[in-house]
Design a protein around this motif. Structure first.
Motif, short mmCIF file in Angstrom:
data_model
loop_
_atom_site.label_atom_id
_atom_site.label_comp_id
_atom_site.label_asym_id
_atom_site.label_seq_id
_atom_site.Cartn_x
_atom_site.Cartn_y
_atom_site.Cartn_z
N GLN A 127 -6.04 1.32 4.56
CA GLN A 127 -4.69 0.99 3.48
C GLN A 127 -4.97 2.17 2.01
OE1 GLN A 127 -2.86 -2.30 2.71
NE2 GLN A 127 -2.99 -3.43 4.70
N GLN A 155 -4.33 2.29 -1.78
CA GLN A 155 -4.07 2.15 -2.74
C GLN A 155 -3.62 2.80 -4.17
OE1 GLN A 155 -2.54 -1.03 -2.80
NE2 GLN A 155 -3.41 -1.67 -0.51
N ARG A 191 -0.89 3.87 4.78
CA ARG A 191 -1.39 2.51 6.14
C ARG A 191 -1.67 3.29 7.09
NH1 ARG A 191 0.73 -1.80 8.67
NH2 ARG A 191 2.49 -1.35 7.88
N SER A 239 -3.13 2.40 11.45
CA SER A 239 -2.64 1.13 11.71
C SER A 239 -3.10 1.24 13.13
CB SER A 239 -1.74 0.85 12.10
OG SER A 239 -1.61 -0.58 12.82
N SER A 293 1.37 -1.41 0.03
CA SER A 293 -0.48 -0.43 0.31
C SER A 293 0.86 1.48 0.15
CB SER A 293 -0.68 -0.05 1.74
OG SER A 293 -0.14 0.21 2.40
#
Length: 268
Positions: free
Chosen positions: A25, A27, A5, A7, A2
């Protein structure tokens, strides 16, 4: 891999939690829409993604690098930002404004090179605003100014562009023009785009135009729903997030199905 991202990202002010457990994520060639009511933390989340604010928990990565290890110059070469509002303090020309997008390459007090000028002119062309090149930025309308901000972001030549409510002050035509431009840039340049918006139909617009699109609905201090617009922009989810009764309608145009949300009534 990706491009960006998040988290388990969390943030708050003065002991008051604003959001938590933000995971997603981004792309290449994708638009990621973040929607939700006023005050839910959309713009603050963008500041975290841009490195302007440090999350109180969780991590944010650009490719495989934690953004807290990147300098402002390195961030500017990875992510471009189009703000909701922009102060028009000085009558710079439009070309000057766009060349500011090259600052991470020239240095803030450096002189743009011939290559920088060519890149800025290409950004003007891509946005269709060549005629504004030498016009004072302070003399532009809201819609014209927003296109200039997008051209400045393009001049940074980053793989990711983040936009904070880019159509919030625009008329109907210029709102559509911004959406059309984003579709074209993602399609032609394979940019990855994060956009916050107050209008859920924007997510449907991108999906209706065959752009890979996901939408996150911020509610109860987190992403309560995340997925493709056609999967998550349901009447029930609109009611839950916005306290609005709405209908999701489908219609055909040129042998293709389109979806739209029609608001009916706020809930007491």
């Amino acid at each position: 891999m990706s491009l960006l991202r998040a988290s388990n990202v969390a943030f708050g002010y003065e002991g008051q939690e604003l959001f938590r457990s933000i995971n997603f994520q981004l792309q290449k060639g994708e638009i990621f829409c973040i929607i939700g009511p006023n005050g839910c933390g959309k713009s603050t989340l963008l500041d975290c993604l841009l490195g302007n604010l440090k999350p109180q928990a969780g991590e944010i990565f650009l490719k495989d690098q934690n953004i807290k290890t990147l300098s402002p110059k390195e961030m500017a070469r990875h992510v471009a930002y189009v703000p909701q509002d922009h102060e028009k303090s000085f009558p710079y020309t439009v070309m000057d404004i766009i060349l500011m997008g090259r600052a991470s390459y020239t240095g803030y007090f450096g002189t743009p090179s011939a290559e920088d000028t060519l890149i800025a002119e290409e950004a003007l062309r891509l946005l269709g605003i060549e005629k504004y090149k030498m016009r004072p930025y302070t003399k532009l309308s809201g819609g014209e100014s927003q296109l200039v901000m997008m051209a400045r972001a393009l001049a940074q030549q980053t793989p990711v562009i983040i936009l904070d409510e880019p159509t919030s002050h625009l008329d109907f035509k210029h709102e559509l023009l911004i959406l059309e431009t984003l579709v074209r840039l993602v399609r032609e340049k394979e940019l990855a785009v994060i956009i916050t918006t107050h209008f859920p139909n924007h997510a449907f617009y991108f999906e209706n135009n065959s752009i890979p699109t996901r939408v996150a609905m911020m509610n109860q201090k987190t992403f309560s729903v995340l997925g493709k617009p056609s999967e998550v922009l349901s009447e029930e989810n609109i009611k839950s997030v916005y306290d609005v009764n709405a209908k999701v309608i489908s219609y055909e145009h040129e042998d293709k199905e389109f979806k739209q949300i029609v608001p009916l009534k706020t809930l007491a």
